[in-house]
Design an enzyme around this catalytic site. Sequence first.
Site, mmCIF file in Angstrom:
data_model
loop_
_atom_site.group_PDB
_atom_site.id
_atom_site.type_symbol
_atom_site.label_atom_id
_atom_site.label_comp_id
_atom_site.label_asym_id
_atom_site.label_seq_id
_atom_site.Cartn_x
_atom_site.Cartn_y
_atom_site.Cartn_z
ATOM 1 N N ASP A 31 79.323 56.689 -18.257
ATOM 2 C CA ASP A 31 79.101 56.964 -16.827
ATOM 3 C C ASP A 31 78.517 58.358 -16.695
ATOM 4 O OD1 ASP A 31 80.416 55.435 -14.125
ATOM 5 O OD2 ASP A 31 79.670 57.475 -13.856
ATOM 6 N N LYS A 215 75.887 33.144 -8.855
ATOM 7 C CA LYS A 215 76.731 34.191 -8.271
ATOM 8 C C LYS A 215 76.497 34.326 -6.758
ATOM 9 C CE LYS A 215 78.799 38.162 -7.657
ATOM 10 N NZ LYS A 215 79.819 38.950 -8.187
ATOM 11 N N CYS A 272 80.911 42.687 -1.809
ATOM 12 C CA CYS A 272 80.146 41.530 -2.285
ATOM 13 C C CYS A 272 79.674 40.574 -1.196
ATOM 14 C CB CYS A 272 80.974 40.761 -3.299
ATOM 15 S SG CYS A 272 80.858 41.505 -4.923
HETATM 16 C C1 UDX Z 1 84.498 38.155 -3.844
HETATM 17 C C2 UDX Z 1 84.475 36.879 -4.708
HETATM 18 O O1 UDX Z 1 85.661 36.115 -4.447
HETATM 19 C C3 UDX Z 1 84.368 37.238 -6.184
HETATM 20 O O2 UDX Z 1 84.234 36.048 -6.946
HETATM 21 C C4 UDX Z 1 83.150 38.144 -6.392
HETATM 22 O O3 UDX Z 1 83.071 38.570 -7.748
HETATM 23 C C5 UDX Z 1 83.201 39.363 -5.491
HETATM 24 O O4 UDX Z 1 83.345 38.946 -4.129
HETATM 25 P P1 UDX Z 1 86.311 40.033 -3.241
HETATM 26 O O5 UDX Z 1 85.270 40.541 -2.302
HETATM 27 O O6 UDX Z 1 86.986 40.993 -4.167
HETATM 28 O O7 UDX Z 1 85.690 38.877 -4.183
HETATM 29 O O8 UDX Z 1 87.472 39.335 -2.371
HETATM 30 P P2 UDX Z 1 87.892 37.880 -1.903
HETATM 31 O O9 UDX Z 1 89.296 37.675 -2.258
HETATM 32 O O10 UDX Z 1 86.928 36.846 -2.327
HETATM 33 O O11 UDX Z 1 87.812 38.049 -0.308
HETATM 34 C C6 UDX Z 1 86.602 38.412 0.341
HETATM 35 C C7 UDX Z 1 86.824 38.638 1.825
HETATM 36 O O12 UDX Z 1 87.059 37.401 2.505
HETATM 37 C C8 UDX Z 1 88.020 39.528 2.158
HETATM 38 O O13 UDX Z 1 87.635 40.411 3.185
HETATM 39 C C9 UDX Z 1 89.099 38.565 2.643
HETATM 40 O O14 UDX Z 1 89.983 39.148 3.554
HETATM 41 C C10 UDX Z 1 88.236 37.494 3.311
HETATM 42 N N1 UDX Z 1 88.873 36.155 3.330
HETATM 43 C C11 UDX Z 1 89.067 35.487 2.165
HETATM 44 C C12 UDX Z 1 89.236 35.573 4.549
HETATM 45 O O15 UDX Z 1 89.063 36.164 5.621
HETATM 46 N N2 UDX Z 1 89.769 34.310 4.535
HETATM 47 C C13 UDX Z 1 89.976 33.610 3.387
HETATM 48 O O16 UDX Z 1 90.454 32.455 3.454
HETATM 49 C C14 UDX Z 1 89.628 34.221 2.164
#
Ligand code: UDX
Length: 455
Positions: A31, A215, A272
């Site tokens: 890094d 992805k 993401c």
């Molecule tokens: C996501 C993908 O799941 C993962 O595979 C990828 O590598 C990166 O993006 P992440 O952003 O860490 O992961 O969180 P995730 O648990 O997927 O939730 C994403 C968002 O959706 C959060 O803000 C969460 O609060 C929201 N969410 C998720 C909801 O509002 N309702 C749900 O039922 C699920």
Amino acid sequence: MKNVGVIGTGYVGLTHGAILAEKGNNVICYDIDREKIERLHKGQIPIYEPGLEQLVRKNLGEQRLEFTTNKDFCIKESDILFICVNTPPKQSTGGLRKADLSYVEHAARDIAEKMNGYKIVVDKSTVPIRTGEKIYETLKKFHPPHNFDVVSNPEFLREGRAVEDSMNPDRIVIGVMRDGEGNLLETPLENMRELYQNFNTKIVETDIWSAELIKLAANAYLANQVSFINKIAELCAATGADVSEVAKGMRLDRRIGQYAFLNAGIGFGGSCFPKDIESLHNIMMEEQINPELLKQVLEVNNAQKYYFLKMIEEGLWTIRDKQIAALGLAFKPDTDDMREAPSIEIVNKLNDEGAKVRVYDPKAMEQARSHFGDNVTYAKNLEEAVIGTDAIVLITEWDEFKNMDLESTKKMMNTPANFFDGRNVFNPKKMSEIGFYYYSIGRPHIEPRKENKKQ
Ligand code: UDX
């Protein structure tokens, strides 16, 4: 056992490096940030991610993992190089944002300039499709002997569960280029298969472009589910139906499934989902494909915060001078990440309306200061956040909040005690029995049971 280099030690790079070391490889993480690397040398990780610090310390101790600011060393000592640098969204003056790929380009140039033999260059950063092609062209331009292969190996880990997800992924996607006859190149495939041989999961072997799209499409699909259920929640609120019941019934359909993203709430955030949908949207525009579906997912998501704010305003009538506890600032539980967190807009708006906002998050207080400055009060703990407040606004469903003692919380608050639950964590009937005015997403609003109204 492989010699692996990881460029960039953010959420993805650091977790991936530690996991590959844990699986027995020699891993060097590079890094540019000296201070970060110095801390990592001591086994101190710069982010909150359950289990990661222990994993880093263990593998540092067993000398399979090292950290460096020496790019040359990392590149020259490694046979497989993972590009895990940041791809933040670029500010845009109109339309949707694009990912800033300058760090990816720099990493590719550095590798091209320093490589001392055959290297497999793997992109793991989340990128728009065709980035692998650009990495390939960059390597070719800056390293004419052409002694390399490019691979796309997207990361699917969830923040807050990064170690668990990376140790036991649902699948590993490996995208490689094709030869003149259209076959996937065997050398990089073989090397990547060997690298992942200790992971007990399905490996998807495909071309680079499909790997990149897997992805983006997976994230956009999951985000689509979230916006879908939020829209249904709005309909539930208007008709008196209960969105939790609707989601429960939907999940029993095996084609939808128990893990479907059908928890209604105040919308998705993070590094993401928003970025990936924008990325997919932009690619569709470029290819002259109608991207309206994706645009709607984002629009519904943005509107969700305002829907919640309107609910708060209707519940409190006026917001000025109300004491409000905002609980949960990270974009989801078990992380300290506040990138694109709904809390930012919600807290700022409450503040603009003249509320006295007290914020609390189990891990994201440091990040919160950079967003809210002196405009809010920072509570040291849950009790300090809720005592003497007129309303609790639950934004992120940390276990600490799910398990809070509701009876004593109610007693600490002013009367009437309003509870705005942005994540549908609590049982409305129970909340009414305790004496809350309870508001949640897509479920009927509940008043306190009569005998509890004045307590
Ligand atoms: C996501 C993908 O799941 C993962 O595979 C990828 O590598 C990166 O993006 P992440 O952003 O860490 O992961 O969180 P995730 O648990 O997927 O939730 C994403 C968002 O959706 C959060 O803000 C969460 O609060 C929201 N969410 C998720 C909801 O509002 N309702 C749900 O039922 C699920």
